[in-house]
Design a protein around this motif. Structure first.
Motif, PDB file in Angstrom:
ATOM      1  N   LYS A 149       0.835  -1.191   0.000  1.00  0.00           N
ATOM      2  CA  LYS A 149       0.000   0.000   0.000  1.00  0.00           C
ATOM      3  C   LYS A 149       0.874   1.246   0.000  1.00  0.00           C
ATOM      4  N   GLY A 150       0.408   2.228  -0.730  1.00  0.00           N
ATOM      5  CA  GLY A 150       1.051   3.527  -0.701  1.00  0.00           C
ATOM      6  C   GLY A 150       0.353   4.431   0.294  1.00  0.00           C
ATOM      7  N   ASP A 151       0.264   5.710  -0.054  1.00  0.00           N
ATOM      8  CA  ASP A 151      -0.303   6.692   0.870  1.00  0.00           C
ATOM      9  C   ASP A 151      -1.816   6.749   0.835  1.00  0.00           C
ATOM     10  N   ILE A 152      -2.424   6.391  -0.290  1.00  0.00           N
ATOM     11  CA  ILE A 152      -3.884   6.527  -0.430  1.00  0.00           C
ATOM     12  C   ILE A 152      -4.490   5.284  -1.067  1.00  0.00           C
ATOM     13  N   PRO A 153      -4.430   4.113  -0.438  1.00  0.00           N
ATOM     14  CA  PRO A 153      -4.925   2.891  -1.056  1.00  0.00           C
ATOM     15  C   PRO A 153      -6.437   2.680  -0.959  1.00  0.00           C
ATOM     16  N   GLU A 154      -7.095   3.488  -0.122  1.00  0.00           N
ATOM     17  CA  GLU A 154      -8.518   3.237   0.129  1.00  0.00           C
ATOM     18  C   GLU A 154      -9.334   3.388  -1.151  1.00  0.00           C
ATOM     19  N   GLY A 155     -10.173   2.386  -1.410  1.00  0.00           N
ATOM     20  CA  GLY A 155     -11.029   2.421  -2.590  1.00  0.00           C
ATOM     21  C   GLY A 155     -10.391   1.810  -3.824  1.00  0.00           C
ATOM     22  N   TYR A 156      -9.138   1.352  -3.678  1.00  0.00           N
ATOM     23  CA  TYR A 156      -8.404   0.774  -4.804  1.00  0.00           C
ATOM     24  C   TYR A 156      -7.864  -0.611  -4.443  1.00  0.00           C
ATOM     25  N   SER A 157      -7.654  -1.409  -5.444  1.00  0.00           N
ATOM     26  CA  SER A 157      -6.899  -2.649  -5.290  1.00  0.00           C
ATOM     27  C   SER A 157      -6.028  -2.793  -6.543  1.00  0.00           C
TER      28      SER A 157
END
Lengths: 113, 110
Positions: free
Chosen positions: A57-65
């Motif tokens: 995961k990077g800094d903004i993984p929410e909502g993505y895969s």
């Protein structure tokens, strides 16, 4: 020359749709990255992968895969697109060594309506 | 993560003028790159320069790693130099995660 190819230049999707962004590199790079770019915020790392089937995961993984089934291909998945995911998405790749240059694709401008 | 600050945020130049863009970073790095993003969104790697000085035509870059800053010099600017310039760094022992500044937007007018 390294070539990083993103499958779409422009994409328009509806809220709630599942969206796939594809990235392919032709230089046998171990590392691949997905960034999003928004005005005033620069580039922010969503996910990266340092090997097949590996992801961080990077800094903004929410909502993505993401998915990396083959070394040359790194896919970003928006499970249920939302309007706040309207952005420019940039894929990049590099060799495993920490002192290697980063090479970017042309970007995908995604609009979610 | 490492904080990266770029200055100035915006710059307008007359064609033929020179400019200096600055990148400050908050920790030791083993990788520093400068990129130019053209008006079509393409990010082009200009320099890989974790330390020292490099030149490529009208562009040159200097990184003083011990003082945690890098400078990008553009001489005799042309309208094709317009776009956004980004600095990106990766830290020692930090794997391969790069941290980007928010960029300097350069406009060169004829």
């Amino acid at each position: 020359d390294v070539k990083v190819t993103q499958s779409s230049r422009y994409l328009v999707k509806r809220t709630g749709e599942k969206v796939f962004l594809e990235c392919v590199q032709d230089m046998d790079h171990e590392n691949m990255f997905w960034y999003r770019q928004d005005p005033g915020l620069g580039l922010r790392l969503i996910y990266f992968s340092y090997d097949v089937k590996m992801k961080e995961k990077g800094d903004i993984p929410e909502g993505y895969s993401v998915s990396r089934e083959k070394k040359e291909r790194f896919s970003l998945i928006l499970e249920s697109a939302s309007t706040n995911q309207t952005s420019m998405y940039l894929c990049a790749s590099s060799l495993a060594q920490g002192n290697s240059p980063l090479h970017f694709g042309n970007g995908t401008r995604l609009t979610v309506t | 993560g490492i904080q990266v600050e770029q200055s100035p945020p915006d710059l307008i130049l007359q064609e033929g003028a020179n400019s200096t863009l600055r990148c400050n970073f908050s920790d030791s790095v083993n990788n520093l790159q400068w990129f130019h993003q053209n008006p079509w969104g393409q990010l082009i790697n200009l320099f890989y320069i974790p330390s020292g000085t490099k030149q490529n035509g009208r562009l040159s870059a200097t990184t003083v790693a011990t003082e945690r800053y890098s400078l990008l010099y553009i001489s005799s600017s042309q309208t094709t130099d317009s776009g956004v310039y980004f600095c990106a760094v990766a830290e020692w022992g930090g794997g391969n995660q790069f941290y980007f500044g928010t960029g300097t937007s350069l406009t060169v007018i004829p």
